[in-house]
Design a protein around this motif. Structure first.
Motif, PDB file in Angstrom:
ATOM      1  N   ALA A   1     -14.715 -31.512 -62.927  1.00 22.43           N
ATOM      2  CA  ALA A   1     -13.759 -30.623 -62.273  1.00 22.43           C
ATOM      3  C   ALA A   1     -12.373 -31.253 -62.341  1.00 22.43           C
ATOM      4  O   ALA A   1     -12.208 -32.446 -62.121  1.00 22.43           O
ATOM      5  N   VAL A   2     -11.377 -30.449 -62.651  1.00 16.62           N
ATOM      6  CA  VAL A   2     -10.015 -30.956 -62.821  1.00 16.62           C
ATOM      7  C   VAL A   2      -9.435 -31.377 -61.473  1.00 16.62           C
ATOM      8  O   VAL A   2      -9.587 -30.684 -60.467  1.00 16.62           O
ATOM      9  N   THR A   3      -8.795 -32.531 -61.455  1.00 19.55           N
ATOM     10  CA  THR A   3      -8.155 -33.025 -60.239  1.00 19.55           C
ATOM     11  C   THR A   3      -6.855 -32.275 -59.987  1.00 19.55           C
ATOM     12  O   THR A   3      -6.055 -32.072 -60.905  1.00 19.55           O
TER      13      THR A   3
ATOM     14  N   ALA B   1     -10.473 -39.995 -43.097  1.00 13.10           N
ATOM     15  CA  ALA B   1     -11.200 -38.765 -42.769  1.00 13.10           C
ATOM     16  C   ALA B   1     -11.606 -37.988 -44.017  1.00 13.10           C
ATOM     17  O   ALA B   1     -12.460 -37.099 -43.948  1.00 13.10           O
ATOM     18  N   HIS B   2     -11.008 -38.351 -45.168  1.00 18.79           N
ATOM     19  CA  HIS B   2     -11.300 -37.640 -46.429  1.00 18.79           C
ATOM     20  C   HIS B   2     -11.546 -38.668 -47.536  1.00 18.79           C
ATOM     21  O   HIS B   2     -10.726 -38.820 -48.445  1.00 18.79           O
ATOM     22  N   PRO B   3     -12.669 -39.372 -47.479  1.00 14.77           N
ATOM     23  CA  PRO B   3     -12.922 -40.455 -48.440  1.00 14.77           C
ATOM     24  C   PRO B   3     -13.066 -39.980 -49.879  1.00 14.77           C
ATOM     25  O   PRO B   3     -12.924 -40.775 -50.817  1.00 14.77           O
ATOM     26  N   GLY B   4     -13.361 -38.711 -50.078  1.00 15.60           N
ATOM     27  CA  GLY B   4     -13.509 -38.201 -51.435  1.00 15.60           C
ATOM     28  C   GLY B   4     -12.196 -37.848 -52.102  1.00 15.60           C
ATOM     29  O   GLY B   4     -12.174 -37.442 -53.271  1.00 15.60           O
ATOM     30  N   MET B   5     -11.106 -38.011 -51.394  1.00 17.10           N
ATOM     31  CA  MET B   5      -9.785 -37.698 -51.935  1.00 17.10           C
ATOM     32  C   MET B   5      -8.965 -38.970 -52.094  1.00 17.10           C
ATOM     33  O   MET B   5      -9.277 -40.011 -51.526  1.00 17.10           O
ATOM     34  N   SER B   6      -7.911 -38.863 -52.888  1.00 17.05           N
ATOM     35  CA  SER B   6      -6.987 -39.971 -53.090  1.00 17.05           C
ATOM     36  C   SER B   6      -5.662 -39.640 -52.424  1.00 17.05           C
ATOM     37  O   SER B   6      -5.092 -38.572 -52.674  1.00 17.05           O
ATOM     38  N   LEU B   7      -5.177 -40.542 -51.557  1.00 20.82           N
ATOM     39  CA  LEU B   7      -3.886 -40.371 -50.897  1.00 20.82           C
ATOM     40  C   LEU B   7      -3.047 -41.612 -51.159  1.00 20.82           C
ATOM     41  O   LEU B   7      -3.480 -42.736 -50.884  1.00 20.82           O
ATOM     42  N   GLY B   8      -1.869 -41.409 -51.696  1.00 12.91           N
ATOM     43  CA  GLY B   8      -1.001 -42.541 -52.006  1.00 12.91           C
ATOM     44  C   GLY B   8       0.411 -42.313 -51.539  1.00 12.91           C
ATOM     45  O   GLY B   8       0.880 -41.176 -51.412  1.00 12.91           O
TER      46      GLY B   8
ATOM     47  N   SER C   1       9.425 -41.336 -48.582  1.00 14.27           N
ATOM     48  CA  SER C   1       8.237 -41.497 -49.422  1.00 14.27           C
ATOM     49  C   SER C   1       7.697 -40.138 -49.849  1.00 14.27           C
ATOM     50  O   SER C   1       7.759 -39.163 -49.085  1.00 14.27           O
ATOM     51  N   ASN C   2       7.178 -40.119 -51.065  1.00 10.61           N
ATOM     52  CA  ASN C   2       6.395 -38.979 -51.518  1.00 10.61           C
ATOM     53  C   ASN C   2       4.924 -39.336 -51.328  1.00 10.61           C
ATOM     54  O   ASN C   2       4.447 -40.319 -51.897  1.00 10.61           O
ATOM     55  N   LEU C   3       4.250 -38.561 -50.514  1.00 10.55           N
ATOM     56  CA  LEU C   3       2.834 -38.796 -50.238  1.00 10.55           C
ATOM     57  C   LEU C   3       2.022 -37.853 -51.127  1.00 10.55           C
ATOM     58  O   LEU C   3       2.098 -36.632 -50.981  1.00 10.55           O
ATOM     59  N   VAL C   4       1.282 -38.428 -52.073  1.00 13.33           N
ATOM     60  CA  VAL C   4       0.566 -37.629 -53.065  1.00 13.33           C
ATOM     61  C   VAL C   4      -0.911 -37.588 -52.711  1.00 13.33           C
ATOM     62  O   VAL C   4      -1.558 -38.627 -52.532  1.00 13.33           O
TER      63      VAL C   4
ATOM     64  N   GLU D   1     -10.119 -27.809 -49.644  1.00  9.33           N
ATOM     65  CA  GLU D   1     -10.041 -29.052 -48.864  1.00  9.33           C
ATOM     66  C   GLU D   1      -8.664 -29.689 -49.020  1.00  9.33           C
ATOM     67  O   GLU D   1      -8.094 -30.217 -48.054  1.00  9.33           O
ATOM     68  N   LEU D   2      -8.130 -29.642 -50.225  1.00 13.03           N
ATOM     69  CA  LEU D   2      -6.814 -30.230 -50.471  1.00 13.03           C
ATOM     70  C   LEU D   2      -5.746 -29.529 -49.634  1.00 13.03           C
ATOM     71  O   LEU D   2      -4.910 -30.178 -48.995  1.00 13.03           O
TER      72      LEU D   2
END
Length: 256
Positions: A172-174, A199-206, A218-221, A229-230
């Motif tokens: 699945a495309v990110t 709270a969302h371990p399956g996602m990436s937050l940077g 900051s840009n939070l991606v 969910e996103l």
């Protein structure tokens, strides 16, 4: 793309060449490959750069091809003595090299081309391997197992990538979304960002800070595969930031 999987599909890039490590040549292939794989639902999970040393190429290739679904190598398939990628790939798979008749025929068909020993080096392919079409110029790349061996010249590499894509079993495309915070440093952002990330371990937050004439922040991606969910996580993050006293926050236009 041949097939789509619900599982995460991963790849690594192995950049080969003394000229990259010395700084004489600036690599742009990694950026282009990462973007290309993302469109095909393949996560670029690791990248390595190694010199033109046979043993180091073999060791890196063996480590990467056993860890990831795919490996893409760039560089070292030209006509000179230090172009040893084909030799190293064959050694990693425990097979011999042979002159591929299709490549020899391509070379012979080009007017004025002398099929000398240097050019014949570019026709060598590991036994059991297949060709990767080269839509730009020169001989094709090759593939064996889960490894795709491409040229180092960026324009040629990008052309070869077009023949790689249809062979990938993509996931699945990110999707990515960006929340922009202005006028607050990462020290203030860190706690709410960490809470949402946990709270969302399956996602990436940077967090990617910026500084300039327009100010700082900051840009939070946020990156994930589930669109719903996103979207809800973006709202959750904005709410958490505001609870922490950060008011100058907004979602940017969708990245994907």
């Amino acid at each position: 793309m041949a097939k789509t999987s619900d599982k995460r599909v991963t790849a690594a890039v192995l950049i080969i060449g003394d000229e990259i490590l010395s700084g004489r040549t600036q690599d742009t292939n990694l950026r282009d490959i990462a973007r290309y794989l993302g469109v095909h639902g393949v996560d670029l999970a690791e990248a390595r750069t190694v010199p033109d040393v046979h043993e180091e190429i073999v060791a890196a290739l063996d480590a990467l091809r056993h860890r990831y679904d795919y490996v893409i190598t760039t560089g070292g398939i030209g006509p000179t003595h230090d172009d040893i990628t084909a030799d190293a790939v064959a050694a990693a798979f425990g097979v011999e090299l042979y002159e591929h008749p299709e490549i020899i025929a391509m070379m012979q068909a080009r007017p004025g081309m002398e099929l000398n020993a240097a050019r014949r080096r570019m026709a060598r392919v590991p036994v059991g391997g297949g060709l990767v079409k080269n839509a730009v110029q020169g001989p094709p790349g090759f593939t064996i197992g889960n490894v795709f061996v491409l040229a180092g010249v960026p324009a040629i590499m990008r052309g070869m990538l077009e023949d790689v894509g249809p062979r990938l079993r993509g996931g699945a495309v990110t999707i990515a979304r960006t929340v922009r915070v202005e006028g607050s440093g990462e020290g203030v952002i860190a706690a709410p960002l960490e809470a949402v990330a946990k709270a969302h371990p399956g996602m990436s937050l940077g967090s990617y800070p910026f500084f300039g004439a327009e100010g700082y922040g900051s840009n939070l991606v946020l990156r994930g595969r589930d669109r719903d969910e996103l979207a809800s996580t973006v709202g959750e993050l904005i709410a958490a930031l505001k609870v922490a006293g950060i008011e100058n926050v907004r979602e940017m236009a969708a990245d994907a």
